[in-house]
Design a protein around this motif. Structure first.
Motif, PDB file in Angstrom:
ATOM      1  N   ARG A   1      -3.485  -6.109  -1.316  1.00 45.72           N
ATOM      2  CA  ARG A   1      -4.850  -6.478  -1.682  1.00 45.72           C
ATOM      3  C   ARG A   1      -4.878  -7.620  -2.699  1.00 45.72           C
ATOM      4  O   ARG A   1      -5.880  -8.310  -2.841  1.00 45.72           O
ATOM      5  N   ASP A   2      -3.761  -7.790  -3.430  1.00 48.65           N
ATOM      6  CA  ASP A   2      -3.732  -8.778  -4.511  1.00 48.65           C
ATOM      7  C   ASP A   2      -2.445  -9.605  -4.471  1.00 48.65           C
ATOM      8  O   ASP A   2      -1.980 -10.071  -5.502  1.00 48.65           O
ATOM      9  N   ILE A   3      -1.862  -9.750  -3.282  1.00 53.57           N
ATOM     10  CA  ILE A   3      -0.563 -10.425  -3.209  1.00 53.57           C
ATOM     11  C   ILE A   3      -0.714 -11.933  -3.519  1.00 53.57           C
ATOM     12  O   ILE A   3       0.003 -12.469  -4.358  1.00 53.57           O
ATOM     13  N   GLY A   4      -1.665 -12.574  -2.860  1.00 57.36           N
ATOM     14  CA  GLY A   4      -1.860 -14.016  -3.095  1.00 57.36           C
ATOM     15  C   GLY A   4      -2.545 -14.305  -4.421  1.00 57.36           C
ATOM     16  O   GLY A   4      -2.358 -15.362  -5.016  1.00 57.36           O
TER      17      GLY A   4
ATOM     18  N   VAL B   1      -4.957   7.925  -3.661  1.00 57.03           N
ATOM     19  CA  VAL B   1      -4.378   6.611  -3.999  1.00 57.03           C
ATOM     20  C   VAL B   1      -5.322   5.652  -4.746  1.00 57.03           C
ATOM     21  O   VAL B   1      -4.877   4.968  -5.669  1.00 57.03           O
ATOM     22  N   PRO B   2      -6.634   5.596  -4.462  1.00 53.72           N
ATOM     23  CA  PRO B   2      -7.461   4.641  -5.223  1.00 53.72           C
ATOM     24  C   PRO B   2      -7.460   4.908  -6.728  1.00 53.72           C
ATOM     25  O   PRO B   2      -7.472   3.957  -7.529  1.00 53.72           O
ATOM     26  N   SER B   3      -7.378   6.175  -7.137  1.00 56.37           N
ATOM     27  CA  SER B   3      -7.353   6.491  -8.578  1.00 56.37           C
ATOM     28  C   SER B   3      -6.083   5.943  -9.210  1.00 56.37           C
ATOM     29  O   SER B   3      -6.103   5.384 -10.310  1.00 56.37           O
ATOM     30  N   VAL B   4      -4.981   6.099  -8.497  1.00 54.88           N
ATOM     31  CA  VAL B   4      -3.691   5.643  -9.004  1.00 54.88           C
ATOM     32  C   VAL B   4      -3.644   4.101  -9.045  1.00 54.88           C
ATOM     33  O   VAL B   4      -3.176   3.501 -10.014  1.00 54.88           O
ATOM     34  N   ALA B   5      -4.184   3.488  -7.989  1.00 52.29           N
ATOM     35  CA  ALA B   5      -4.143   2.020  -7.875  1.00 52.29           C
ATOM     36  C   ALA B   5      -5.052   1.326  -8.894  1.00 52.29           C
ATOM     37  O   ALA B   5      -4.942   0.123  -9.105  1.00 52.29           O
ATOM     38  N   ALA B   6      -5.946   2.081  -9.515  1.00 48.44           N
ATOM     39  CA  ALA B   6      -6.877   1.474 -10.477  1.00 48.44           C
ATOM     40  C   ALA B   6      -6.317   1.469 -11.898  1.00 48.44           C
ATOM     41  O   ALA B   6      -6.927   0.890 -12.801  1.00 48.44           O
TER      42      ALA B   6
ATOM     43  N   ARG C   1     -11.469   0.474  14.834  1.00 48.42           N
ATOM     44  CA  ARG C   1      -9.995   0.415  14.798  1.00 48.42           C
ATOM     45  C   ARG C   1      -9.429   1.656  14.114  1.00 48.42           C
ATOM     46  O   ARG C   1      -8.455   2.241  14.585  1.00 48.42           O
ATOM     47  N   ARG C   2     -10.047   2.055  13.005  1.00 47.23           N
ATOM     48  CA  ARG C   2      -9.570   3.246  12.294  1.00 47.23           C
ATOM     49  C   ARG C   2      -9.757   4.494  13.174  1.00 47.23           C
ATOM     50  O   ARG C   2      -8.873   5.354  13.228  1.00 47.23           O
ATOM     51  N   ALA C   3     -10.905   4.551  13.854  1.00 41.61           N
ATOM     52  CA  ALA C   3     -11.179   5.716  14.717  1.00 41.61           C
ATOM     53  C   ALA C   3     -10.148   5.796  15.835  1.00 41.61           C
ATOM     54  O   ALA C   3      -9.688   6.880  16.204  1.00 41.61           O
TER      55      ALA C   3
ATOM     56  N   ARG D   1     -14.727   0.224  -3.518  1.00 41.92           N
ATOM     57  CA  ARG D   1     -13.763   0.659  -4.550  1.00 41.92           C
ATOM     58  C   ARG D   1     -12.672  -0.383  -4.750  1.00 41.92           C
ATOM     59  O   ARG D   1     -12.275  -0.670  -5.873  1.00 41.92           O
ATOM     60  N   ASP D   2     -12.182  -0.965  -3.644  1.00 36.02           N
ATOM     61  CA  ASP D   2     -11.107  -1.957  -3.738  1.00 36.02           C
ATOM     62  C   ASP D   2     -11.576  -3.245  -4.413  1.00 36.02           C
ATOM     63  O   ASP D   2     -10.830  -3.879  -5.148  1.00 36.02           O
ATOM     64  N   SER D   3     -12.840  -3.640  -4.141  1.00 35.06           N
ATOM     65  CA  SER D   3     -13.284  -4.933  -4.678  1.00 35.06           C
ATOM     66  C   SER D   3     -13.950  -4.831  -6.048  1.00 35.06           C
ATOM     67  O   SER D   3     -14.078  -5.837  -6.732  1.00 35.06           O
TER      68      SER D   3
ATOM     69  N   GLY E   1       0.845  -1.208   0.000  1.00 32.85           N
ATOM     70  CA  GLY E   1       0.000   0.000   0.000  1.00 32.85           C
ATOM     71  C   GLY E   1       0.875   1.251   0.000  1.00 32.85           C
ATOM     72  O   GLY E   1       0.563   2.252  -0.659  1.00 32.85           O
ATOM     73  N   ALA E   2       2.002   1.183   0.717  1.00 34.76           N
ATOM     74  CA  ALA E   2       2.919   2.328   0.783  1.00 34.76           C
ATOM     75  C   ALA E   2       3.491   2.638  -0.597  1.00 34.76           C
ATOM     76  O   ALA E   2       3.757   3.803  -0.915  1.00 34.76           O
ATOM     77  N   MET E   3       3.657   1.600  -1.410  1.00 35.80           N
ATOM     78  CA  MET E   3       4.206   1.826  -2.760  1.00 35.80           C
ATOM     79  C   MET E   3       3.179   2.566  -3.625  1.00 35.80           C
ATOM     80  O   MET E   3       3.527   3.501  -4.358  1.00 35.80           O
ATOM     81  N   TYR E   4       1.911   2.160  -3.529  1.00 36.17           N
ATOM     82  CA  TYR E   4       0.852   2.880  -4.273  1.00 36.17           C
ATOM     83  C   TYR E   4       0.699   4.303  -3.732  1.00 36.17           C
ATOM     84  O   TYR E   4       0.497   5.249  -4.491  1.00 36.17           O
ATOM     85  N   ARG E   5       0.811   4.440  -2.424  1.00 31.99           N
ATOM     86  CA  ARG E   5       0.702   5.769  -1.812  1.00 31.99           C
ATOM     87  C   ARG E   5       1.827   6.683  -2.297  1.00 31.99           C
ATOM     88  O   ARG E   5       1.625   7.871  -2.533  1.00 31.99           O
ATOM     89  N   SER E   6       3.021   6.115  -2.445  1.00 37.50           N
ATOM     90  CA  SER E   6       4.159   6.920  -2.896  1.00 37.50           C
ATOM     91  C   SER E   6       3.930   7.441  -4.313  1.00 37.50           C
ATOM     92  O   SER E   6       4.263   8.584  -4.624  1.00 37.50           O
TER      93      SER E   6
HETATM   94  O1   DC Z   1      -3.224  -0.567   2.628  1.00 36.56           O
HETATM   95  P1   DC Z   1      -3.307   0.912   2.320  1.00 36.56           P
HETATM   96  O2   DC Z   1      -4.468   1.615   2.976  1.00 36.56           O
HETATM   97  O3   DC Z   1      -2.029   1.634   2.564  1.00 36.56           O
HETATM   98  O4   DC Z   1      -3.581   0.979   0.752  1.00 36.56           O
HETATM   99  C1   DC Z   1      -3.690   2.188   0.082  1.00 36.56           C
HETATM  100  C2   DC Z   1      -4.514   2.026  -1.183  1.00 36.56           C
HETATM  101  O5   DC Z   1      -3.808   1.261  -2.142  1.00 36.56           O
HETATM  102  C3   DC Z   1      -5.891   1.384  -1.025  1.00 36.56           C
HETATM  103  O6   DC Z   1      -6.844   2.158  -1.729  1.00 36.56           O
HETATM  104  C4   DC Z   1      -5.779   0.059  -1.671  1.00 36.56           C
HETATM  105  C5   DC Z   1      -4.604   0.206  -2.612  1.00 36.56           C
HETATM  106  N1   DC Z   1      -3.784  -1.003  -2.669  1.00 36.56           N
HETATM  107  C6   DC Z   1      -3.944  -1.826  -3.744  1.00 36.56           C
HETATM  108  O7   DC Z   1      -4.783  -1.544  -4.586  1.00 36.56           O
HETATM  109  N2   DC Z   1      -3.179  -2.933  -3.862  1.00 36.56           N
HETATM  110  C7   DC Z   1      -2.265  -3.238  -2.927  1.00 36.56           C
HETATM  111  N3   DC Z   1      -1.517  -4.329  -3.086  1.00 36.56           N
HETATM  112  C8   DC Z   1      -2.095  -2.416  -1.811  1.00 36.56           C
HETATM  113  C9   DC Z   1      -2.888  -1.288  -1.688  1.00 36.56           C
END
Ligand code: DC
Length: 216
Positions: free
Chosen positions: A130-133, A99-104, A156-158, A172-174, A36-41
């Motif tokens: 989210r898609d490692i396995g 980040v969701p726009s970039v990750a899509a 937990r987030r709060a 959005r993720d799914s 997630g940190a890589m997508y955030r970057s």
């Molecule tokens: O885990 P996180 O909240 O740092 O993830 C940030 C965003 O990146 C979240 O919208 C989901 C996306 N993401 C993804 O699409 N694929 C991943 N392997 C990790 C994160």
């Protein structure tokens, strides 16, 4: 030495992936990768360069050109951008929203897949995302998928001081076309609504150890 072992840890937002991945990596002495940190970057880099988030071509083009390097900082694998790891900047509300726009973007996911697979240069890994396995290391025998009830995750987030619409984020993720969040084939699903991080990570650590012993 055999091939590096990759523990793939996927799951919804606030399902405890980061906390558990760090605990597992520490206990087993594996390197930890927060994808997630890589997508955030990349999202941060796009904002800095003034790339519009709806401009898919510009995002893909920037991703092909940015100067990055993977480094092992004490067992944490970080993606440096122009020699800098934007640790704080990637956690701001502005970056989180971008980040969701970039990750899509499919070209981004392709780039990330290659970069994330390069991480085995650092040895055995615990990689969370989210898609490692399902997509990055589908060949690994160690796949775990964490989930927890929506109200538990919201709490937990709060507790972390973040007020986020997790139902919207899950959607959005799914539902995105490129590598959507899903339970990877062969993954062990752990619902940790009523479990502490110690309990969850111990379950995973024990299962990995048992399976490695059986394989010896
Ligand atoms: O885990 P996180 O909240 O740092 O993830 C940030 C965003 O990146 C979240 O919208 C989901 C996306 N993401 C993804 O699409 N694929 C991943 N392997 C990790 C994160």
């Amino acid at each position: 030495m055999g091939k590096p072992i990759v523990i793939a840890l996927d799951g919804t937002s606030a399902s405890g992936k980061s906390t558990n991945a760090k605990l597992i990596a520490k206990a087993l002495d594996y390197a930890y990768v927060d994808t997630g940190a890589m997508y955030r970057s990349l999202a941060w880099h796009c904002l800095k360069k003034g790339v519009k988030l709806e401009n898919v071509k510009a995002i893909a083009s920037l991703c092909r050109r940015w100067k990055t390097e993977l480094r092992n900082d004490d067992g944490d694998i970080h993606l440096y951008v122009n020699g800098y790891f934007p640790e704080k900047e990637i956690r701001t509300a502005e970056t989180s929203a971008a980040v969701p726009s970039v990750a899509a973007v499919p070209a981004v996911r392709k780039w990330m897949k290659a970069k994330q697979r390069e991480c085995v240069q650092f040895g055995n890994l615990v990689m969370e995302g989210r898609d490692i396995g399902s997509n990055i290391f589908p060949e690994t025998d160690f796949k775990f998928y964490l989930e927890a009830a929506l109200d538990v995750r919201t709490k937990r987030r709060a507790a972390d001081g973040v007020d986020e619409n997790l139902a919207e984020r899950d959607k959005r993720d799914s539902q995105r076309a490129a590598a959507p969040l899903m339970i990877p084939l062969g993954a062990r699903v752990i619902n940790n609504s009523k479990m502490t991080a110690e309990e969850t990570s111990t379950l995973i650590i024990n299962e990995v150890r048992e399976r490695l012993e059986e394989a010896e």
